[in-house]
Scaffold this motif. Structure first.
Motif, mmCIF file in Angstrom:
data_model
loop_
_atom_site.group_PDB
_atom_site.id
_atom_site.type_symbol
_atom_site.label_atom_id
_atom_site.label_comp_id
_atom_site.label_asym_id
_atom_site.label_seq_id
_atom_site.Cartn_x
_atom_site.Cartn_y
_atom_site.Cartn_z
ATOM 1 N N VAL A 150 64.521 77.020 44.348
ATOM 2 C CA VAL A 150 65.773 77.516 43.774
ATOM 3 C C VAL A 150 65.851 79.021 44.042
ATOM 4 O O VAL A 150 64.823 79.691 44.120
ATOM 5 C CB VAL A 150 65.850 77.226 42.254
ATOM 6 C CG1 VAL A 150 65.925 75.738 42.000
ATOM 7 C CG2 VAL A 150 64.662 77.823 41.523
ATOM 8 N N PRO A 151 67.064 79.546 44.205
ATOM 9 C CA PRO A 151 67.211 80.983 44.470
ATOM 10 C C PRO A 151 66.532 81.788 43.379
ATOM 11 O O PRO A 151 66.674 81.474 42.194
ATOM 12 C CB PRO A 151 68.733 81.197 44.450
ATOM 13 C CG PRO A 151 69.330 79.852 44.695
ATOM 14 C CD PRO A 151 68.377 78.854 44.120
ATOM 15 N N GLY A 152 65.773 82.795 43.796
ATOM 16 C CA GLY A 152 65.110 83.662 42.829
ATOM 17 C C GLY A 152 63.650 83.342 42.607
ATOM 18 O O GLY A 152 62.888 84.195 42.166
ATOM 19 N N GLU A 244 56.498 64.690 53.877
ATOM 20 C CA GLU A 244 57.216 65.906 54.302
ATOM 21 C C GLU A 244 58.725 65.698 54.206
ATOM 22 O O GLU A 244 59.238 64.628 54.547
ATOM 23 C CB GLU A 244 56.852 66.236 55.757
ATOM 24 C CG GLU A 244 57.606 67.447 56.325
ATOM 25 C CD GLU A 244 57.119 67.848 57.722
ATOM 26 O OE1 GLU A 244 56.530 67.007 58.411
ATOM 27 O OE2 GLU A 244 57.349 69.014 58.105
ATOM 28 N N HIS A 245 59.395 66.757 53.747
ATOM 29 C CA HIS A 245 60.858 66.782 53.791
ATOM 30 C C HIS A 245 61.331 68.145 54.293
ATOM 31 O O HIS A 245 60.685 69.169 54.049
ATOM 32 C CB HIS A 245 61.464 66.548 52.407
ATOM 33 C CG HIS A 245 61.715 65.114 52.078
ATOM 34 N ND1 HIS A 245 62.445 64.275 52.896
ATOM 35 C CD2 HIS A 245 61.352 64.366 51.011
ATOM 36 C CE1 HIS A 245 62.522 63.073 52.333
ATOM 37 N NE2 HIS A 245 61.855 63.092 51.197
ATOM 38 N N THR A 246 62.482 68.119 54.962
ATOM 39 C CA THR A 246 63.205 69.339 55.328
ATOM 40 C C THR A 246 64.207 69.617 54.213
ATOM 41 O O THR A 246 65.039 68.760 53.898
ATOM 42 C CB THR A 246 63.916 69.138 56.684
ATOM 43 O OG1 THR A 246 62.943 68.900 57.694
ATOM 44 C CG2 THR A 246 64.751 70.358 57.051
ATOM 45 N N VAL A 247 64.110 70.790 53.600
ATOM 46 C CA VAL A 247 64.841 71.065 52.362
ATOM 47 C C VAL A 247 65.608 72.389 52.448
ATOM 48 O O VAL A 247 65.043 73.419 52.829
ATOM 49 C CB VAL A 247 63.869 71.132 51.150
ATOM 50 C CG1 VAL A 247 64.639 71.294 49.843
ATOM 51 C CG2 VAL A 247 62.968 69.909 51.088
ATOM 52 N N LEU A 248 66.872 72.337 52.066
ATOM 53 C CA LEU A 248 67.740 73.515 52.021
ATOM 54 C C LEU A 248 67.812 74.060 50.596
ATOM 55 O O LEU A 248 67.937 73.285 49.641
ATOM 56 C CB LEU A 248 69.147 73.101 52.468
ATOM 57 C CG LEU A 248 70.300 74.063 52.162
ATOM 58 C CD1 LEU A 248 70.228 75.300 53.061
ATOM 59 C CD2 LEU A 248 71.644 73.354 52.344
ATOM 60 N N ILE A 249 67.735 75.386 50.463
ATOM 61 C CA ILE A 249 67.945 76.008 49.151
ATOM 62 C C ILE A 249 69.431 76.309 48.995
ATOM 63 O O ILE A 249 70.036 76.934 49.863
ATOM 64 C CB ILE A 249 67.124 77.306 49.030
ATOM 65 C CG1 ILE A 249 65.628 76.992 49.161
ATOM 66 C CG2 ILE A 249 67.424 78.016 47.704
ATOM 67 C CD1 ILE A 249 64.750 78.225 49.261
ATOM 68 N N PRO A 254 67.612 72.681 45.170
ATOM 69 C CA PRO A 254 67.191 72.152 46.473
ATOM 70 C C PRO A 254 68.061 70.986 46.942
ATOM 71 O O PRO A 254 68.440 70.149 46.139
ATOM 72 C CB PRO A 254 65.758 71.672 46.216
ATOM 73 C CG PRO A 254 65.642 71.497 44.740
ATOM 74 C CD PRO A 254 66.628 72.428 44.104
ATOM 75 N N GLU A 255 68.355 70.961 48.230
ATOM 76 C CA GLU A 255 69.034 69.811 48.839
ATOM 77 C C GLU A 255 68.104 69.266 49.919
ATOM 78 O O GLU A 255 67.807 69.948 50.897
ATOM 79 C CB GLU A 255 70.368 70.245 49.453
ATOM 80 C CG GLU A 255 71.113 69.085 50.109
ATOM 81 C CD GLU A 255 72.435 69.527 50.760
ATOM 82 O OE1 GLU A 255 73.045 70.529 50.315
ATOM 83 O OE2 GLU A 255 72.826 68.858 51.733
ATOM 84 N N VAL A 256 67.639 68.042 49.708
ATOM 85 C CA VAL A 256 66.675 67.437 50.639
ATOM 86 C C VAL A 256 67.445 66.856 51.825
ATOM 87 O O VAL A 256 68.114 65.839 51.708
ATOM 88 C CB VAL A 256 65.841 66.348 49.933
ATOM 89 C CG1 VAL A 256 64.819 65.757 50.903
ATOM 90 C CG2 VAL A 256 65.133 66.926 48.710
ATOM 91 N N LEU A 257 67.362 67.516 52.966
ATOM 92 C CA LEU A 257 68.197 67.141 54.113
ATOM 93 C C LEU A 257 67.710 65.874 54.785
ATOM 94 O O LEU A 257 68.475 65.212 55.490
ATOM 95 C CB LEU A 257 68.236 68.288 55.136
ATOM 96 C CG LEU A 257 68.748 69.635 54.619
ATOM 97 C CD1 LEU A 257 68.735 70.675 55.741
ATOM 98 C CD2 LEU A 257 70.151 69.496 54.038
ATOM 99 N N THR A 258 66.437 65.530 54.602
ATOM 100 C CA THR A 258 65.871 64.341 55.253
ATOM 101 C C THR A 258 65.733 63.167 54.283
ATOM 102 O O THR A 258 64.927 62.264 54.511
ATOM 103 C CB THR A 258 64.501 64.680 55.888
ATOM 104 O OG1 THR A 258 63.735 65.456 54.959
ATOM 105 C CG2 THR A 258 64.663 65.459 57.173
#
Ligand code: MF3
Ligand code: CO
Length: 264
Positions: A150-152, A244-249, A254-258
């Motif tokens: 998460v941001p921060g 493993e996951h590719t994850v966007l903040i 978090p948004e799990v892209l995979t």
């Protein structure tokens, strides 16, 4: 992470591309795990993965990958069985009932990368067996790490959360291999260890994309690499799992892209 290594912040448009590649990565990985059964060889799984890429006109970032002058990686899939931790080279090994296998798969399309791994049982899993518990805990450790994105937050909060979950069970968290930033390159800064003290390192920001990939051993965390220059195995021969996951903040966490329906 060494000084001066910038962590890329992806733009809205770049994030859209990464969402797409993440989804495709998840789809193919799901297809592959459905083919895991006793009697199948890891080489056959690699052939299926190669076909899945060809059909969709996608590239493999794994094939030919040769960091630091090691032998180029010869496959599109890493298939790591039982005591193999990661980077198992697919070949003639036949899967047997009771084995566990980590399938680690990456995709490149239009210059963007997705990377994901899952460990599953071959055939029927014995509920509450050591292997079952190891896989559950490792996936849970991944999820705990992702929750920190998460941001921060600080970078080391991720590894700390992963390690805390695995160590609660007395398992060994592999230190020799780490997670990584991902985007234009399969491996971008920062490196993301699966252990450490919390509250250290750069602050996490919206638009960063990381591949988080805990490797957890029932026994010692020590790993060794076989003569093929790739296959990493537990030093004590104990079972190992890898997720493993590719994850966007994002601003909303978090948004799990995979991750897609039915995937880990
Ligand atoms: N997912 C692994 C990683 O992130 C696999 C890459 S190794 C390769 O390091 F050789 F297969 F490319
Ligand atoms: Co990776």
């Amino acid at each position: 992470m060494s000084l001066g290594e910038r962590i890329a912040i992806k733009s809205r448009r770049e994030i859209d591309q990464m969402r797409e590649i993440g989804h495709i990565t998840a789809e193919i990985l799901l297809e592959l795990r459905e083919r895991v059964q006793p009697g199948v060889t890891t080489g056959q799984l690699d052939e299926l993965a190669t076909k899945a890429l060809e059909e969709r006109g996608l590239n493999s970032p794994f094939l030919g990958y040769a960091p630091g002058g090691v032998a180029p990686y010869p496959a599109v899939l890493c298939a790591s069985v039982n005591e193999e931790i990661v980077h198992g080279i697919p070949g003639s090994r036949e899967l047997q009932e009771g084995d566990i296998i980590s399938l680690d798969f990456g995709v490149e399309h239009r210059g963007w990368h997705g990377d994901s791994a899952v460990t599953i049982a071959v055939g029927e899993i014995v509920p509450s067996s050591e292997a079952d518990k190891l896989m559950t805990v490792t996936q849970d450790a991944l999820d705990k790490g992702i929750e920190q994105m998460v941001p921060g937050s600080r970078l080391s909060d991720i590894g700390h959360a992963v390690e805390s979950r695995a160590e609660k069970e007395g398992y060994g968290v592999v230190r020799q291999f780490v997670g990584h930033g991902i985007g234009r390159e399969m491996h971008e800064p920062p490196q993301i260890p699966n252990y450490g003290r919390p509250g250290r390192g750069p602050r996490l920001r919206t638009g960063m994309v990381f591949a988080i990939e805990p490797m957890v051993n029932i026994g010692s965390e020590k790993a060794k690499v076989l003569k093929d220059e790739w296959t990493a195995v537990t030093a004590d021969g104990s079972l190992s799992a890898h997720f493993e996951h590719t994850v966007l903040i994002t601003d909303n966490g978090p948004e799990v892209l995979t991750r897609i329906a039915g995937s880990h």
